[in-house]
Write a protein that holds these residues in place. Structure first.
Motif, PDB file in Angstrom:
ATOM      1  N   GLU A 298      -7.433  -2.879   4.900  1.00  0.00           N
ATOM      2  CA  GLU A 298      -8.091  -1.682   5.405  1.00  0.00           C
ATOM      3  C   GLU A 298      -7.335  -0.414   5.039  1.00  0.00           C
ATOM      4  OE1 GLU A 298     -11.127  -1.316   6.765  1.00  0.00           O
ATOM      5  OE2 GLU A 298     -11.282  -3.408   6.150  1.00  0.00           O
ATOM      6  N   GLU A 299      -6.024  -0.538   4.769  1.00  0.00           N
ATOM      7  CA  GLU A 299      -5.272   0.611   4.300  1.00  0.00           C
ATOM      8  C   GLU A 299      -5.790   1.101   2.961  1.00  0.00           C
ATOM      9  OE1 GLU A 299      -0.836  -0.229   6.171  1.00  0.00           O
ATOM     10  OE2 GLU A 299      -1.236  -0.782   4.112  1.00  0.00           O
TER      11      GLU A 299
ATOM     12  N   SER B 256      -1.120   4.181   0.716  1.00  0.00           N
ATOM     13  CA  SER B 256      -2.158   5.094   1.166  1.00  0.00           C
ATOM     14  C   SER B 256      -1.699   5.885   2.373  1.00  0.00           C
ATOM     15  CB  SER B 256      -3.428   4.302   1.503  1.00  0.00           C
ATOM     16  OG  SER B 256      -3.290   3.696   2.774  1.00  0.00           O
TER      17      SER B 256
ATOM     18  N   GLN C 271      -0.605   7.709  15.517  1.00  0.00           N
ATOM     19  CA  GLN C 271      -0.656   6.252  15.465  1.00  0.00           C
ATOM     20  C   GLN C 271      -1.318   5.748  16.743  1.00  0.00           C
ATOM     21  OE1 GLN C 271       3.351   4.795  14.819  1.00  0.00           O
ATOM     22  NE2 GLN C 271       3.787   6.487  13.420  1.00  0.00           N
TER      23      GLN C 271
ATOM     24  N   PHE D 137      -3.081   5.861   5.354  1.00  0.00           N
ATOM     25  CA  PHE D 137      -3.259   5.119   6.595  1.00  0.00           C
ATOM     26  C   PHE D 137      -2.322   3.921   6.587  1.00  0.00           C
ATOM     27  CE2 PHE D 137      -5.200   2.003   9.401  1.00  0.00           C
ATOM     28  CZ  PHE D 137      -5.509   2.778  10.514  1.00  0.00           C
ATOM     29  N   THR D 138      -1.648   3.694   7.716  1.00  0.00           N
ATOM     30  CA  THR D 138      -0.613   2.664   7.747  1.00  0.00           C
ATOM     31  C   THR D 138      -0.842   1.694   8.897  1.00  0.00           C
ATOM     32  OG1 THR D 138       1.007   4.217   6.846  1.00  0.00           O
ATOM     33  CG2 THR D 138       1.873   2.236   7.897  1.00  0.00           C
ATOM     34  N   VAL D 139      -0.747   0.416   8.588  1.00  0.00           N
ATOM     35  CA  VAL D 139      -0.748  -0.643   9.588  1.00  0.00           C
ATOM     36  C   VAL D 139       0.696  -0.950   9.965  1.00  0.00           C
ATOM     37  CG1 VAL D 139      -1.192  -3.106   9.928  1.00  0.00           C
ATOM     38  CG2 VAL D 139      -2.941  -1.648   8.880  1.00  0.00           C
TER      39      VAL D 139
ATOM     40  N   THR E 100       0.822  -1.212   0.000  1.00  0.00           N
ATOM     41  CA  THR E 100       0.000   0.000   0.000  1.00  0.00           C
ATOM     42  C   THR E 100       0.846   1.247   0.000  1.00  0.00           C
ATOM     43  OG1 THR E 100      -1.690   1.242   1.171  1.00  0.00           O
ATOM     44  CG2 THR E 100      -0.177   0.000   2.531  1.00  0.00           C
TER      45      THR E 100
ATOM     46  N   GLY F  43      -2.498   5.800  11.470  1.00  0.00           N
ATOM     47  CA  GLY F  43      -2.027   4.434  11.509  1.00  0.00           C
ATOM     48  C   GLY F  43      -2.405   3.758  12.809  1.00  0.00           C
TER      49      GLY F  43
ATOM     50  N   VAL G  61      -4.051  -5.015   6.326  1.00  0.00           N
ATOM     51  CA  VAL G  61      -3.529  -4.175   5.247  1.00  0.00           C
ATOM     52  C   VAL G  61      -4.616  -3.838   4.246  1.00  0.00           C
ATOM     53  CG1 VAL G  61      -1.951  -4.189   3.263  1.00  0.00           C
ATOM     54  CG2 VAL G  61      -1.115  -4.840   5.528  1.00  0.00           C
TER      55      VAL G  61
ATOM     56  N   ARG H 241      -9.043   4.327  11.717  1.00  0.00           N
ATOM     57  CA  ARG H 241      -8.994   5.201  10.538  1.00  0.00           C
ATOM     58  C   ARG H 241     -10.114   6.235  10.576  1.00  0.00           C
ATOM     59  NH1 ARG H 241      -8.110   3.111   4.330  1.00  0.00           N
ATOM     60  NH2 ARG H 241      -7.759   5.168   3.438  1.00  0.00           N
TER      61      ARG H 241
END
Length: 264
Positions: free
Chosen positions: A261-262, A18, A220, A20-22, A16, A241, A259, A235
């Motif tokens: 969901e990112e 994006s 985060q 937003f980060t996992v 990803t 994140g 991921v 999110r």
């Protein structure tokens, strides 16, 4: 100490870019992957003695980032995972956010040179914010994550334990965060210690407060995450994140699903 077998997290080729980060998390103590319950070093669950293999599995499962914590150093100072950091960076290609015991600019330099993408600073960020502001100027805001680990104090304020959560800093969460206004600070990792390792769900009231009061920060969420629904909810609060630890190690959630969901 509890010994717990690690359940595989599943594999995927998903990646990803994006906003937003996992962040799959690996907490290391005495060379092993462990989780503490609410930051208590006497309530440890040990999963495996091979952190590098766990990181490789997370990379194969689609993670872009790894959150690597030196628990020994968090309490006593002196980051000890330089060799492990280098091997993970070389073997996996993961971007690594890491910290524990970072006390000097030289510590930051060593971690960046060893393969870190971002260095996490905790105790010193609470005790000496002017020092960390200098590091933000020197290394740049993309290279520093300020960790503000917090719990509710007797008077209802969010206090900031330091030194591996074994002592309490002098100012509360919001006051400390305001000291970074205008510093260029971008990345803030906030752990609700009371939720950490509990699988009881993140404290979304806390993260809503932070994202609304400091909309320019990339927050985060950390502590209590247990499901894809928690990733999705983080999110929605405006977080940039989420840290995933115990839920991944115990197979309640897979990196591949998180991921996804990112990209949602």
């Amino acid at each position: 100490m509890t010994i717990h077998p690690m359940i595989p997290t599943g594999e995927s080729s998903v990646s990803t870019t994006s906003g937003f980060t996992v962040y799959p998390a690996i907490d290391v103590r005495d060379g092993a992957v462990v989780r503490l319950l609410k930051g208590d070093y006497d309530q440890e669950t040990r999963y495996t003695d091979n952190p590098v293999a766990v990181a490789e599995n997370y990379a194969r499962s689609g993670a872009a980032w790894l959150h690597l914590v030196d628990l020994d150093a968090a309490r006593s100072g002196g980051y000890t995972l330089l060799d492990m950091l280098g091997r993970i960076a070389e073997n996996t290609g993961l971007m690594i956010q890491t910290g524990g015991g970072v006390r000097t600019a030289e510590d930051v330099e060593r971690l960046l040179e060893a393969g870190a993408s971002r260095v996490v600073v905790g105790s010193i960020a609470v005790q000496e914010p002017d020092t960390v502001v200098g590091w933000l100027e020197r290394f740049g805001p993309e290279r520093i994550t300020v960790a503000l680990d917090t719990r509710i104090g007797p008077d209802g304020t969010w206090v900031l334990p330091t030194a591996g959560w074994t002592s309490v800093g002098g100012e509360d969460l919001i006051t400390t965060l305001h000291r970074y206004n205008g510093s260029g600070l971008k990345h803030v990792l906030c752990t609700d210690i009371g939720r950490d390792g509990t699988l009881s769900g993140p404290n979304f009231h806390l993260y809503t407060m932070l994202t609304r009061s400091s909309p320019t920060l990339e927050v985060q969420a950390s502590g209590g995450a247990r499901s894809v629904d928690d990733v999705r909810a983080a999110r929605r609060t405006g977080c940039a994140g989420i840290i995933l630890g115990k839920a991944l190690l115990e197979g309640r959630l897979t990196v591949a699903d998180a991921v996804q969901e990112e990209l949602a």
